[in-house]
Design a protein around this motif. Structure first.
Motif, PDB file in Angstrom:
ATOM      1  N   VAL A  31       2.392   3.809   9.103  1.00 38.85           N
ATOM      2  CA  VAL A  31       3.600   3.148   8.612  1.00 38.85           C
ATOM      3  C   VAL A  31       3.301   1.995   7.658  1.00 38.85           C
ATOM      4  O   VAL A  31       4.222   1.429   7.059  1.00 38.85           O
ATOM      5  N   GLY A  32       2.034   1.636   7.517  1.00 35.21           N
ATOM      6  CA  GLY A  32       1.718   0.545   6.607  1.00 35.21           C
ATOM      7  C   GLY A  32       0.227   0.431   6.388  1.00 35.21           C
ATOM      8  O   GLY A  32      -0.576   0.974   7.151  1.00 35.21           O
ATOM      9  N   GLY A  33      -0.137  -0.275   5.317  1.00 35.48           N
ATOM     10  CA  GLY A  33      -1.556  -0.458   5.040  1.00 35.48           C
ATOM     11  C   GLY A  33      -1.808  -1.593   4.073  1.00 35.48           C
ATOM     12  O   GLY A  33      -0.939  -1.946   3.263  1.00 35.48           O
ATOM     13  N   VAL A  34      -2.980  -2.181   4.189  1.00 30.75           N
ATOM     14  CA  VAL A  34      -3.437  -3.242   3.287  1.00 30.75           C
ATOM     15  C   VAL A  34      -4.891  -2.949   2.938  1.00 30.75           C
ATOM     16  O   VAL A  34      -5.688  -2.630   3.824  1.00 30.75           O
ATOM     17  N   VAL A  35      -5.222  -3.041   1.669  1.00 31.98           N
ATOM     18  CA  VAL A  35      -6.616  -2.931   1.236  1.00 31.98           C
ATOM     19  C   VAL A  35      -6.947  -4.152   0.398  1.00 31.98           C
ATOM     20  O   VAL A  35      -6.212  -4.494  -0.533  1.00 31.98           O
ATOM     21  N   VAL A  36      -8.037  -4.829   0.733  1.00 26.58           N
ATOM     22  CA  VAL A  36      -8.516  -5.975  -0.032  1.00 26.58           C
ATOM     23  C   VAL A  36      -9.930  -5.663  -0.490  1.00 26.58           C
ATOM     24  O   VAL A  36     -10.808  -5.388   0.338  1.00 26.58           O
ATOM     25  N   GLY A  37     -10.148  -5.671  -1.799  1.00 25.21           N
ATOM     26  CA  GLY A  37     -11.465  -5.364  -2.325  1.00 25.21           C
ATOM     27  C   GLY A  37     -11.375  -4.904  -3.765  1.00 25.21           C
ATOM     28  O   GLY A  37     -10.277  -4.773  -4.318  1.00 25.21           O
ATOM     29  N   PRO A  38     -12.515  -4.644  -4.408  1.00 32.20           N
ATOM     30  CA  PRO A  38     -12.497  -4.098  -5.763  1.00 32.20           C
ATOM     31  C   PRO A  38     -11.770  -2.754  -5.775  1.00 32.20           C
ATOM     32  O   PRO A  38     -11.920  -1.940  -4.856  1.00 32.20           O
ATOM     33  N   ASN A  39     -10.953  -2.534  -6.802  1.00 40.69           N
ATOM     34  CA  ASN A  39     -10.220  -1.274  -6.956  1.00 40.69           C
ATOM     35  C   ASN A  39      -9.297  -0.974  -5.779  1.00 40.69           C
ATOM     36  O   ASN A  39      -9.040   0.192  -5.467  1.00 40.69           O
ATOM     37  N   ALA A  40      -8.789  -2.005  -5.135  1.00 39.03           N
ATOM     38  CA  ALA A  40      -7.823  -1.779  -4.058  1.00 39.03           C
ATOM     39  C   ALA A  40      -6.607  -1.014  -4.568  1.00 39.03           C
ATOM     40  O   ALA A  40      -5.987  -0.250  -3.829  1.00 39.03           O
ATOM     41  N   SER A  41      -6.266  -1.209  -5.848  1.00 42.42           N
ATOM     42  CA  SER A  41      -5.136  -0.498  -6.445  1.00 42.42           C
ATOM     43  C   SER A  41      -5.342   1.010  -6.417  1.00 42.42           C
ATOM     44  O   SER A  41      -4.369   1.776  -6.409  1.00 42.42           O
ATOM     45  N   GLU A  42      -6.590   1.469  -6.417  1.00 40.16           N
ATOM     46  CA  GLU A  42      -6.883   2.895  -6.311  1.00 40.16           C
ATOM     47  C   GLU A  42      -7.008   3.311  -4.844  1.00 40.16           C
ATOM     48  O   GLU A  42      -6.568   4.398  -4.448  1.00 40.16           O
ATOM     49  N   LEU A  43      -7.599   2.456  -4.021  1.00 39.31           N
ATOM     50  CA  LEU A  43      -7.865   2.807  -2.626  1.00 39.31           C
ATOM     51  C   LEU A  43      -6.596   2.870  -1.780  1.00 39.31           C
ATOM     52  O   LEU A  43      -6.589   3.507  -0.719  1.00 39.31           O
ATOM     53  N   ILE A  44      -5.509   2.228  -2.234  1.00 41.62           N
ATOM     54  CA  ILE A  44      -4.274   2.252  -1.446  1.00 41.62           C
ATOM     55  C   ILE A  44      -3.570   3.596  -1.550  1.00 41.62           C
ATOM     56  O   ILE A  44      -2.720   3.921  -0.701  1.00 41.62           O
ATOM     57  N   HIS A  45      -3.937   4.407  -2.524  1.00 38.53           N
ATOM     58  CA  HIS A  45      -3.188   5.649  -2.757  1.00 38.53           C
ATOM     59  C   HIS A  45      -3.188   6.604  -1.565  1.00 38.53           C
ATOM     60  O   HIS A  45      -2.127   7.144  -1.216  1.00 38.53           O
ATOM     61  N   PRO A  46      -4.337   6.857  -0.908  1.00 42.75           N
ATOM     62  CA  PRO A  46      -4.262   7.756   0.252  1.00 42.75           C
ATOM     63  C   PRO A  46      -3.352   7.226   1.356  1.00 42.75           C
ATOM     64  O   PRO A  46      -2.710   8.013   2.066  1.00 42.75           O
ATOM     65  N   VAL A  47      -3.272   5.914   1.506  1.00 41.73           N
ATOM     66  CA  VAL A  47      -2.365   5.336   2.503  1.00 41.73           C
ATOM     67  C   VAL A  47      -0.917   5.554   2.069  1.00 41.73           C
ATOM     68  O   VAL A  47      -0.049   5.903   2.882  1.00 41.73           O
ATOM     69  N   SER A  48      -0.656   5.378   0.779  1.00 40.17           N
ATOM     70  CA  SER A  48       0.681   5.617   0.251  1.00 40.17           C
ATOM     71  C   SER A  48       1.107   7.067   0.440  1.00 40.17           C
ATOM     72  O   SER A  48       2.245   7.353   0.830  1.00 40.17           O
ATOM     73  N   VAL A  49       0.189   7.990   0.186  1.00 38.67           N
ATOM     74  CA  VAL A  49       0.478   9.410   0.386  1.00 38.67           C
ATOM     75  C   VAL A  49       0.763   9.689   1.860  1.00 38.67           C
ATOM     76  O   VAL A  49       1.693  10.426   2.206  1.00 38.67           O
ATOM     77  N   ALA A  50      -0.028   9.094   2.748  1.00 36.76           N
ATOM     78  CA  ALA A  50       0.165   9.298   4.185  1.00 36.76           C
ATOM     79  C   ALA A  50       1.543   8.824   4.629  1.00 36.76           C
ATOM     80  O   ALA A  50       2.221   9.482   5.428  1.00 36.76           O
ATOM     81  N   ILE A  51       1.981   7.683   4.110  1.00 37.37           N
ATOM     82  CA  ILE A  51       3.299   7.164   4.474  1.00 37.37           C
ATOM     83  C   ILE A  51       4.408   8.059   3.935  1.00 37.37           C
ATOM     84  O   ILE A  51       5.354   8.411   4.641  1.00 37.37           O
ATOM     85  N   THR A  52       4.289   8.452   2.673  1.00 38.13           N
ATOM     86  CA  THR A  52       5.308   9.292   2.057  1.00 38.13           C
ATOM     87  C   THR A  52       5.404  10.649   2.755  1.00 38.13           C
ATOM     88  O   THR A  52       6.493  11.187   2.966  1.00 38.13           O
ATOM     89  N   ALA A  53       4.252  11.214   3.134  1.00 36.47           N
ATOM     90  CA  ALA A  53       4.215  12.531   3.773  1.00 36.47           C
ATOM     91  C   ALA A  53       4.390  12.461   5.286  1.00 36.47           C
ATOM     92  O   ALA A  53       4.294  13.491   5.959  1.00 36.47           O
ATOM     93  N   ARG A  54       4.601  11.244   5.813  1.00 34.33           N
ATOM     94  CA  ARG A  54       4.804  11.031   7.246  1.00 34.33           C
ATOM     95  C   ARG A  54       3.618  11.569   8.059  1.00 34.33           C
ATOM     96  O   ARG A  54       3.780  12.193   9.106  1.00 34.33           O
ATOM     97  N   MET A  55       2.427  11.289   7.570  1.00 35.77           N
ATOM     98  CA  MET A  55       1.209  11.746   8.232  1.00 35.77           C
ATOM     99  C   MET A  55       0.855  10.824   9.401  1.00 35.77           C
ATOM    100  O   MET A  55       1.158   9.636   9.388  1.00 35.77           O
ATOM    101  N   THR A  56       0.163  11.375  10.374  1.00 30.69           N
ATOM    102  CA  THR A  56      -0.364  10.572  11.472  1.00 30.69           C
ATOM    103  C   THR A  56      -1.738  10.038  11.080  1.00 30.69           C
ATOM    104  O   THR A  56      -2.364  10.517  10.129  1.00 30.69           O
ATOM    105  N   ALA A  57      -2.201   9.063  11.854  1.00 30.07           N
ATOM    106  CA  ALA A  57      -3.542   8.528  11.619  1.00 30.07           C
ATOM    107  C   ALA A  57      -4.591   9.624  11.790  1.00 30.07           C
ATOM    108  O   ALA A  57      -5.581   9.671  11.052  1.00 30.07           O
ATOM    109  N   ASP A  58      -4.387  10.515  12.754  1.00 29.27           N
ATOM    110  CA  ASP A  58      -5.337  11.615  12.965  1.00 29.27           C
ATOM    111  C   ASP A  58      -5.395  12.524  11.748  1.00 29.27           C
ATOM    112  O   ASP A  58      -6.475  12.962  11.328  1.00 29.27           O
ATOM    113  N   GLU A  59      -4.243  12.822  11.156  1.00 31.91           N
ATOM    114  CA  GLU A  59      -4.228  13.680   9.966  1.00 31.91           C
ATOM    115  C   GLU A  59      -4.917  13.005   8.791  1.00 31.91           C
ATOM    116  O   GLU A  59      -5.639  13.654   8.021  1.00 31.91           O
ATOM    117  N   LEU A  60      -4.713  11.711   8.651  1.00 33.61           N
ATOM    118  CA  LEU A  60      -5.389  10.970   7.589  1.00 33.61           C
ATOM    119  C   LEU A  60      -6.891  10.942   7.828  1.00 33.61           C
ATOM    120  O   LEU A  60      -7.690  11.116   6.894  1.00 33.61           O
TER     121      LEU A  60
END
Length: 464
Positions: free
Chosen positions: A409-438
């Protein structure tokens, strides 16, 4: 054929125009400041181009840690220094190229691009005042207002365009600041403060709040403040600006407590005001809030039938990506295409500091104040093998998961290229994925994105 008139050529306007033409509408776009709006010409594209130069300076600064030296023991960072004039020339050049590319695309797709200041004449027409002082009237079945916003200023802190600057004026600097004062510790203020610090310029940040980035994740803000302080930035917390004045080559920022700080230049990052004055909203009966922002619903409709609004002038979520989506949604809705209402919960955003901060979905603050419930796991980036190889020490990955379903339901990434690393979390939220599926999606080893999967694995429950 439906006729649509769009006022404003930023992301909300030009993306709407392209969708309108795709769906067969007759589209006129009226713009006075340059196609692309502030996002392309004075804000997002320029600032991130400046930040790209700062990022390279940061990379070079880690060279010695990775075992890199030039002959005779000279460190690489000792041979590189910023040429702010050259950087700014590249910044402005890229912005204008991007603006021209967008305009060419609009024309190629059949959009009538009109240079002029547009104002509504009731709810069914727009009048454009052209650069030569003439007027052109455009009848419209529907109107989209996408006029954006401009930097907020105060009578006690007025920019002069030379040493007291808004963030839109920094690219005309004629000399490198010897000491830069940034007033405002929100996203814009921190991005510029971080960038100029990385370019080797002494920076003092004036913050009225008890921490930087008060609207962002508290853990992320704490990491960033520790990093910029370690790198030499002076952060004046709980220090509200009273005035900014200039005496020759010296700028003085006076605080409400009576203290003051002096420097060679000052950037004002005091927020934004909508460009909604004088565009005929009152005549058309379009409602605005007390701040002047146009009131819209989740499909970009105003209170007036046939009049829509998108982008920063609505104040919904002042990001270029949201403006573009609001514009597309408006066209899909008014032209009868399939449409899903805007869901700001799914919006991923990024603070382009060093390190970057990216967020999406439910926040830690919402969990702490009891608005939502979630399980939270946070993993320091320094434990990631790829981060160790690259000499990265600061940052983390945090995931928030619904305790019952295990859904992300949420995520935070802090680090170089965090703008790219947040995408899989965004996809997981949009697709209503579970942590296990991710967690079960393959990641490359070694990679920084591996930390996203590792945090998801740590949220696994055998009995869920």
């Amino acid at each position: 054929m439906t006729s649509v008139v769009i006022v404003g050529g930023g992301p909300g306007g030009y993306e709407a125009a392209l969708v309108g033409r795709q769906l067969g509408a007759d589209v006129t776009l009226i713009d006075s400041d340059g196609i692309g709006g502030s996002a392309v010409i004075t804000d997002c594209v320029p600032s991130k181009t400046l930040i790209a130069a700062a990022e390279l300076m940061t990379e070079v600064g880690r060279a010695n840690e990775l075992g890199l030296m030039l002959r005779d023991g000279v460190r690489p960072e000792g041979l590189i220094s910023p040429d702010l004039t050259a950087i700014n020339q590249r910044v402005k050049g890229l912005a204008m190229e991007q603006s021209a590319d967008i305009e060419e695309r609009l024309v190629r797709h059949g959009v009538d691009v009109v240079k002029g200041f547009g104002r509504l004449d009731g709810s069914g027409a727009v009048v454009a005042t052209t650069p030569d002082g003439g007027e052109r009237r455009f009848e419209a079945d529907s109107i989209l207002v996408a006029t954006g916003a401009t930097p907020r200023t105060l009578p006690s802190a007025m920019p002069d365009g030379e040493r007291i600057l808004t963030w839109e004026q920094v690219y005309d600097l004629a000399e490198t600041p010897t000491h830069l004062i940034v007033v405002g510790s929100g996203v814009t203020g921190l991005e510029f403060a971080s960038a100029y610090l990385a370019l080797g310029i002494p920076v003092t940040l004036v913050s009225s709040r008890d921490r930087v980035l008060p609207g962002e994740d508290a853990d992320a803000a704490a990491v960033l403040e520790e990093v910029v302080t370690r790198k030499g930035m002076t952060v004046l917390g709980r220090s509200r600006m009273a005035s900014v004045t200039r005496d020759g080559d010296t700028v003085t920022v006076t605080l409400e407590g009576g203290q003051s700080v002096t420097g060679s230049h000052c950037i004002l990052a005091l927020g934004s005001i909508p460009n909604t004055a004088g565009i005929g909203l009152e005549t058309a009966g379009v409602e605005t809030d007390k701040g002047g922002f146009v009131t819209v619903d989740r499909v970009s409709r105003t209170n007036v039938r046939g009049v829509y609004a998108a982008g920063d002038c609505t104040g919904v979520f002042m990001l270029a990506s949201v403006a573009a989506m609001q514009g597309r949604i408006a066209m899909w809705h008014l032209l009868g295409d399939a449409v899903s209402p805007l869901d700001v919960w799914k919006v991923s955003s990024n603070v382009f500091t060093s390190p970057e901060i990216a967020t999406v979905g439910t926040t830690q603050q919402q969990i702490d104040d009891g608005t939502y419930q979630a399980e939270i796991v946070m993993l320091p980036l320094a434990t990631n093998p790829r981060a160790k190889m690259k000499g990265l020490h600061d940052g983390f990955v945090k995931l928030l998961v619904s305790p019952g379903s295990g859904r992300v339901v949420g995520g935070v990434v802090v680090g170089p290229n965090a703008s790219e690393l947040i995408h899989p979390v965004s996809v997981a939220i949009t697709a209503r994925m579970t942590a296990d599926e991710l967690a079960q999606a393959f990641t490359v080893y070694p990679s920084l994105s591996g930390s996203v999967a590792e945090v998801a694995r740590r949220l696994h429950h055998f009995d869920r």
